[in-house]
Design a protein around this motif. Structure first.
Motif, PDB file in Angstrom:
ATOM      1  N   GLU A 104      18.346 -32.606  31.042  1.00 39.41           N
ATOM      2  CA  GLU A 104      19.338 -34.156  30.851  1.00 39.41           C
ATOM      3  C   GLU A 104      20.663 -33.203  29.974  1.00 39.41           C
ATOM      4  O   GLU A 104      22.049 -33.980  30.105  1.00 39.41           O
ATOM      5  CB  GLU A 104      18.645 -35.210  29.785  1.00 39.41           C
ATOM      6  CG  GLU A 104      19.462 -36.450  29.717  1.00 39.41           C
ATOM      7  CD  GLU A 104      20.523 -37.760  30.034  1.00 39.41           C
ATOM      8  OE1 GLU A 104      21.560 -37.603  30.443  1.00 39.41           O
ATOM      9  OE2 GLU A 104      19.711 -37.475  31.693  1.00 39.41           O
ATOM     10  N   ARG A 105      20.758 -33.038  28.829  1.00 44.66           N
ATOM     11  CA  ARG A 105      22.240 -32.273  28.152  1.00 44.66           C
ATOM     12  C   ARG A 105      22.809 -31.404  29.256  1.00 44.66           C
ATOM     13  O   ARG A 105      23.907 -30.994  29.333  1.00 44.66           O
ATOM     14  CB  ARG A 105      20.805 -31.337  27.654  1.00 44.66           C
ATOM     15  CG  ARG A 105      21.066 -32.058  25.800  1.00 44.66           C
ATOM     16  CD  ARG A 105      21.789 -32.866  25.510  1.00 44.66           C
ATOM     17  NE  ARG A 105      23.868 -31.885  24.795  1.00 44.66           N
ATOM     18  CZ  ARG A 105      23.752 -30.847  24.155  1.00 44.66           C
ATOM     19  NH1 ARG A 105      22.230 -31.104  23.087  1.00 44.66           N
ATOM     20  NH2 ARG A 105      24.523 -30.657  23.271  1.00 44.66           N
ATOM     21  N   TYR A 106      22.222 -31.043  30.144  1.00 41.30           N
ATOM     22  CA  TYR A 106      22.377 -30.303  31.853  1.00 41.30           C
ATOM     23  C   TYR A 106      23.438 -30.547  33.039  1.00 41.30           C
ATOM     24  O   TYR A 106      24.671 -30.317  32.879  1.00 41.30           O
ATOM     25  CB  TYR A 106      21.428 -29.127  31.626  1.00 41.30           C
ATOM     26  CG  TYR A 106      21.879 -27.739  33.223  1.00 41.30           C
ATOM     27  CD1 TYR A 106      22.634 -27.231  33.516  1.00 41.30           C
ATOM     28  CD2 TYR A 106      21.397 -28.129  34.479  1.00 41.30           C
ATOM     29  CE1 TYR A 106      23.455 -26.061  34.018  1.00 41.30           C
ATOM     30  CE2 TYR A 106      21.537 -27.098  35.571  1.00 41.30           C
ATOM     31  CZ  TYR A 106      22.677 -26.235  35.141  1.00 41.30           C
ATOM     32  OH  TYR A 106      23.718 -25.638  35.863  1.00 41.30           O
ATOM     33  N   ARG A 107      22.562 -31.914  33.111  1.00 35.47           N
ATOM     34  CA  ARG A 107      22.898 -32.840  33.750  1.00 35.47           C
ATOM     35  C   ARG A 107      24.714 -33.279  33.154  1.00 35.47           C
ATOM     36  O   ARG A 107      25.190 -33.637  34.086  1.00 35.47           O
ATOM     37  CB  ARG A 107      22.267 -34.330  33.624  1.00 35.47           C
ATOM     38  CG  ARG A 107      23.053 -35.339  35.138  1.00 35.47           C
ATOM     39  CD  ARG A 107      22.165 -35.889  34.996  1.00 35.47           C
ATOM     40  NE  ARG A 107      22.195 -36.705  33.578  1.00 35.47           N
ATOM     41  CZ  ARG A 107      23.000 -38.046  33.346  1.00 35.47           C
ATOM     42  NH1 ARG A 107      24.676 -37.790  34.416  1.00 35.47           N
ATOM     43  NH2 ARG A 107      22.764 -38.413  31.668  1.00 35.47           N
ATOM     44  N   GLU A 108      24.583 -33.673  31.959  1.00 38.25           N
ATOM     45  CA  GLU A 108      26.214 -34.323  30.848  1.00 38.25           C
ATOM     46  C   GLU A 108      26.988 -33.001  31.418  1.00 38.25           C
ATOM     47  O   GLU A 108      28.045 -33.178  31.811  1.00 38.25           O
ATOM     48  CB  GLU A 108      25.298 -34.418  29.611  1.00 38.25           C
ATOM     49  CG  GLU A 108      24.468 -35.802  29.591  1.00 38.25           C
ATOM     50  CD  GLU A 108      24.561 -35.633  28.620  1.00 38.25           C
ATOM     51  OE1 GLU A 108      24.279 -35.099  27.851  1.00 38.25           O
ATOM     52  OE2 GLU A 108      24.035 -37.007  27.987  1.00 38.25           O
ATOM     53  N   GLU A 109      26.921 -31.743  31.321  1.00 35.07           N
ATOM     54  CA  GLU A 109      27.252 -30.690  31.310  1.00 35.07           C
ATOM     55  C   GLU A 109      27.769 -31.014  32.814  1.00 35.07           C
ATOM     56  O   GLU A 109      29.409 -30.323  32.218  1.00 35.07           O
ATOM     57  CB  GLU A 109      26.859 -29.113  30.405  1.00 35.07           C
ATOM     58  CG  GLU A 109      27.555 -28.282  30.822  1.00 35.07           C
ATOM     59  CD  GLU A 109      26.741 -26.471  30.373  1.00 35.07           C
ATOM     60  OE1 GLU A 109      27.496 -25.622  30.020  1.00 35.07           O
ATOM     61  OE2 GLU A 109      25.597 -27.099  30.961  1.00 35.07           O
ATOM     62  N   ARG A 110      27.494 -29.892  33.168  1.00 34.48           N
ATOM     63  CA  ARG A 110      28.328 -30.447  35.298  1.00 34.48           C
ATOM     64  C   ARG A 110      28.308 -31.347  35.524  1.00 34.48           C
ATOM     65  O   ARG A 110      29.738 -31.282  35.722  1.00 34.48           O
ATOM     66  CB  ARG A 110      26.491 -30.549  35.747  1.00 34.48           C
ATOM     67  CG  ARG A 110      25.900 -28.891  35.828  1.00 34.48           C
ATOM     68  CD  ARG A 110      24.515 -28.832  36.983  1.00 34.48           C
ATOM     69  NE  ARG A 110      23.684 -29.635  36.265  1.00 34.48           N
ATOM     70  CZ  ARG A 110      22.978 -30.436  37.043  1.00 34.48           C
ATOM     71  NH1 ARG A 110      23.218 -30.284  38.811  1.00 34.48           N
ATOM     72  NH2 ARG A 110      21.879 -31.514  37.112  1.00 34.48           N
ATOM     73  N   GLU A 111      28.374 -32.457  34.581  1.00 32.61           N
ATOM     74  CA  GLU A 111      29.638 -33.556  34.972  1.00 32.61           C
ATOM     75  C   GLU A 111      30.486 -34.161  34.230  1.00 32.61           C
ATOM     76  O   GLU A 111      31.747 -33.845  35.151  1.00 32.61           O
ATOM     77  CB  GLU A 111      28.364 -35.361  34.772  1.00 32.61           C
ATOM     78  CG  GLU A 111      27.423 -35.781  35.362  1.00 32.61           C
ATOM     79  CD  GLU A 111      26.513 -36.757  34.983  1.00 32.61           C
ATOM     80  OE1 GLU A 111      27.133 -37.678  33.875  1.00 32.61           O
ATOM     81  OE2 GLU A 111      25.795 -37.991  35.775  1.00 32.61           O
ATOM     82  N   GLN A 112      30.656 -33.495  33.412  1.00 35.34           N
ATOM     83  CA  GLN A 112      31.459 -32.828  31.923  1.00 35.34           C
ATOM     84  C   GLN A 112      32.512 -31.786  33.292  1.00 35.34           C
ATOM     85  O   GLN A 112      34.264 -31.985  33.072  1.00 35.34           O
ATOM     86  CB  GLN A 112      31.216 -32.649  31.199  1.00 35.34           C
ATOM     87  CG  GLN A 112      30.792 -34.135  29.803  1.00 35.34           C
ATOM     88  CD  GLN A 112      30.568 -32.886  28.916  1.00 35.34           C
ATOM     89  OE1 GLN A 112      31.167 -32.342  27.925  1.00 35.34           O
ATOM     90  NE2 GLN A 112      29.687 -34.037  28.103  1.00 35.34           N
ATOM     91  N   ARG A 113      31.984 -31.073  33.519  1.00 36.73           N
ATOM     92  CA  ARG A 113      32.763 -29.570  34.279  1.00 36.73           C
ATOM     93  C   ARG A 113      33.525 -30.366  35.589  1.00 36.73           C
ATOM     94  O   ARG A 113      34.570 -30.057  36.550  1.00 36.73           O
ATOM     95  CB  ARG A 113      31.841 -28.866  34.755  1.00 36.73           C
ATOM     96  CG  ARG A 113      31.558 -28.125  33.102  1.00 36.73           C
ATOM     97  CD  ARG A 113      30.782 -26.269  33.932  1.00 36.73           C
ATOM     98  NE  ARG A 113      30.397 -25.911  32.784  1.00 36.73           N
ATOM     99  CZ  ARG A 113      31.270 -25.234  31.545  1.00 36.73           C
ATOM    100  NH1 ARG A 113      32.340 -24.962  32.422  1.00 36.73           N
ATOM    101  NH2 ARG A 113      30.789 -24.195  30.796  1.00 36.73           N
ATOM    102  N   ARG A 114      32.512 -31.376  36.623  1.00 36.18           N
ATOM    103  CA  ARG A 114      33.524 -32.152  37.620  1.00 36.18           C
ATOM    104  C   ARG A 114      34.706 -33.223  37.047  1.00 36.18           C
ATOM    105  O   ARG A 114      35.729 -32.687  38.302  1.00 36.18           O
ATOM    106  CB  ARG A 114      32.009 -32.637  38.782  1.00 36.18           C
ATOM    107  CG  ARG A 114      31.359 -31.853  38.948  1.00 36.18           C
ATOM    108  CD  ARG A 114      30.003 -33.108  40.062  1.00 36.18           C
ATOM    109  NE  ARG A 114      29.338 -33.581  39.519  1.00 36.18           N
ATOM    110  CZ  ARG A 114      28.490 -33.324  39.384  1.00 36.18           C
ATOM    111  NH1 ARG A 114      27.581 -32.018  39.012  1.00 36.18           N
ATOM    112  NH2 ARG A 114      27.382 -34.050  38.448  1.00 36.18           N
ATOM    113  N   GLU A 115      34.322 -33.169  35.815  1.00 32.61           N
ATOM    114  CA  GLU A 115      35.592 -34.466  35.895  1.00 32.61           C
ATOM    115  C   GLU A 115      36.891 -33.272  35.956  1.00 32.61           C
ATOM    116  O   GLU A 115      37.214 -34.141  36.235  1.00 32.61           O
ATOM    117  CB  GLU A 115      35.206 -35.222  34.436  1.00 32.61           C
ATOM    118  CG  GLU A 115      34.145 -35.906  34.946  1.00 32.61           C
ATOM    119  CD  GLU A 115      33.777 -37.102  33.598  1.00 32.61           C
ATOM    120  OE1 GLU A 115      34.099 -36.478  32.741  1.00 32.61           O
ATOM    121  OE2 GLU A 115      32.810 -37.784  33.656  1.00 32.61           O
TER     122      GLU A 115
END
Length: 497
Positions: A104-115
């Motif tokens: 879940e933390r890794y998913r959040e990290e990837r979403e922030q990078r995409r943003e």
């Protein structure tokens, strides 16, 4: 390589002393001048079954009645420790969190990078997101590396043999944190797939590794599906990476009697083995992606109604079969003998360890008992040279382990510059451990630099003097007192184990 910075005069003199002492190393038996066979045996046991002497470990050996008795006791102590949770000893434990939390933390990290990528060039939105990119993966990977340094250099925290075998099996079943999807998982892999099975049965270790998401991602097994499987608008098929390395590196070896056809058939058997971010294990068998047809691996038929097991059980059966093959026993025996005894170990020892591996059902403890009870293990003619990781851990152990963040940062940088970054070996074959790979003048200079930096805190390392050759001590004693601890850690004697 980066340019070597200019050093103060005392550093230059220290390296001059080191250069004179290096002549002692070439072709000489470690501690050959030591009149005490038990002292030499203590050095050997503590440096090979762990990462070197400390005052507390020397006392343990004495209480046990000698190095040989300590070695046998340490096998049982290491196994008992492996069945307990990892001791963090002050290291942040984010890498050891439950897998669903890590995902879940890794998913959040990837979403922030995409943003960030999406709003690049929009100053207002960029300001809202902040300047610093998310670094969750890097943080937990670094925590895992710091924990490895603590566990290898503090015998009060981790059993020395357990730390040593955790390194051995991780290297044998290597994954690299330099692959993005592996980075947040590598610490969990070491702590939950490797360490608990380090002194257990090889087939259980192999299965646990195979189903951990770090390995599933590293060798792309998570993407391997039956030929012609449709996912979305794409047709997908086999990925043979894991099946090939499972045979070539993890079990049989390159000359283990398998063919490319066997690799492909094994890959078919493992289709559907994939990652599940929601499960506690991180593993899921996706039946719809599995090739349910009949397969033949090494002459044995699986699936397609040819035996009682199908689906996920096919892969389990195949892995257990590979773990039990004579070629696997010999490959593991050779690697253990090279790890603990000599770069070119006696063939008779390898034969004995392979027999023990097979008769015990792949029990690592049984193999280790055979190893430490063999004359070859204690023979001073069988030398081993420390890898960069060996050296860093043993130097840290001598000074009481990492004392602060600076020690951790300095050590991780030293290992990366030496070509053996923690959890960062890029290829699945793992790093080499032989003298020819790691013994080079520039590498020795880097080690001396590291030792002298550690010794700036003026640690009490006089206990190491009993293990050094008289010629080494004579050269060191001729130098200023503030240099002696560092020179002892940088000496040729300390480079051998």
């Amino acid at each position: 390589m980066p340019n070597t910075p200019r050093r103060p005069e005392f550093f230059r003199r220290a390296f001059a002393v080191l250069g004179m002492a290096l002549a002692v190393m070439a072709g000489s038996a470690a501690h050959a001048d030591d009149p005490s066979a038990e002292t030499a045996a203590t050095w050997r046991a503590l440096s090979r079954l762990g990462y070197g002497p400390t005052p507390a470990l020397i006392e343990q050996v004495q209480r046990a009645g000698g190095a040989r008795a300590w070695a046998l006791r340490e096998i049982d102590a290491a196994f008992a420790a492996s069945q307990k949770p990892i001791p963090l000893a002050g290291v942040p434990g984010g890498f050891n969190a439950p897998l669903p939390e890590i995902f879940e933390r890794y998913r959040e990290e990837r979403e922030q990078r995409r943003e960030r990528r999406d709003v690049k060039g929009d100053a207002a939105l960029t300001a809202m997101l902040g300047d610093a990119p998310p670094r969750y993966s890097a943080q937990v990977a670094r925590q895992a590396a710091a924990w490895r340094l603590t566990s290898c250099s503090r015998p009060d925290v981790e059993s020395p043999l357990l730390a040593r075998l955790t390194e051995f099996w991780f290297n044998h079943l290597n994954v690299s944190s330099d692959k993005g999807t592996v980075k947040p998982l590598v610490g969990h892999y070491v702590a939950h797939a490797i360490r608990p099975h380090a002194l257990g049965r090889f087939d259980e270790l192999l299965l646990t590794s195979a189903r951990h998401p770090a390995m599933l991602n590293y060798l792309d097994q998570a993407q391997s599906v039956a030929e012609g499987t449709v996912q979305g608008e794409r047709r997908r098929g086999l990925n043979e990476n894991y099946a090939r390395e499972l045979m070539e590196l993890h079990t049989l070896g390159v000359n283990g009697g398998y063919t490319q056809a066997d690799v492909r058939e094994l890959a078919r058997m493992l289709t559907g083995w994939t990652v599940d971010p929601q499960s506690a294990s991180g593993f899921r068998f996706a039946a719809r992606r599995h090739d349910s047809g009949a397969k033949t691996v090494l002459g044995q038929r699986f699936g397609g109604g040819s035996n009682a097991h199908s689906g996920e059980a096919e892969g389990i059966d195949a892995i257990r079969m590979l773990a039990a093959r004579p070629a696997t026993a010999r490959r593991v025996a050779l690697r253990l003998a090279q790890w603990f005894v000599a770069d070119a170990p006696p063939p008779a020892l390898v034969d004995e360890l392979a027999r023990t591996f097979q008769t015990s059902g792949g029990d690592t403890r049984a193999v280790l008992r055979a190893l430490v009870q063999s004359p070859a293990f204690w023979n001073p003619a069988h030398q081993l040279f420390k890898t960069p990781y060996d050296f860093a851990c043993s130097a840290l152990a001598a000074v009481g382990g990492p004392q602060d963040e600076r020690d951790v940062q300095q050590t991780l940088g030293q290992l990366q510059n030496a070509g053996q970054g923690v959890h960062r070996w890029p290829t699945p074959d793992g790093y080499k451990t032989d003298r020819a790979t790691w013994l080079a003048p520039e590498a020795l200079t880097r080690r001396a630099d590291f030792a002298l930096q550690l010794a700036r805190r003026e640690p009490p390392v006089d206990f190491l003097a009993r293990f050094a050759q008289p010629a080494t001590l004579q050269r060191i004693q001729a130098q200023p007192a503030k240099l002696r601890a560092g020179l002892l850690l940088a000496s040729p004697d300390f480079m051998n184990k």
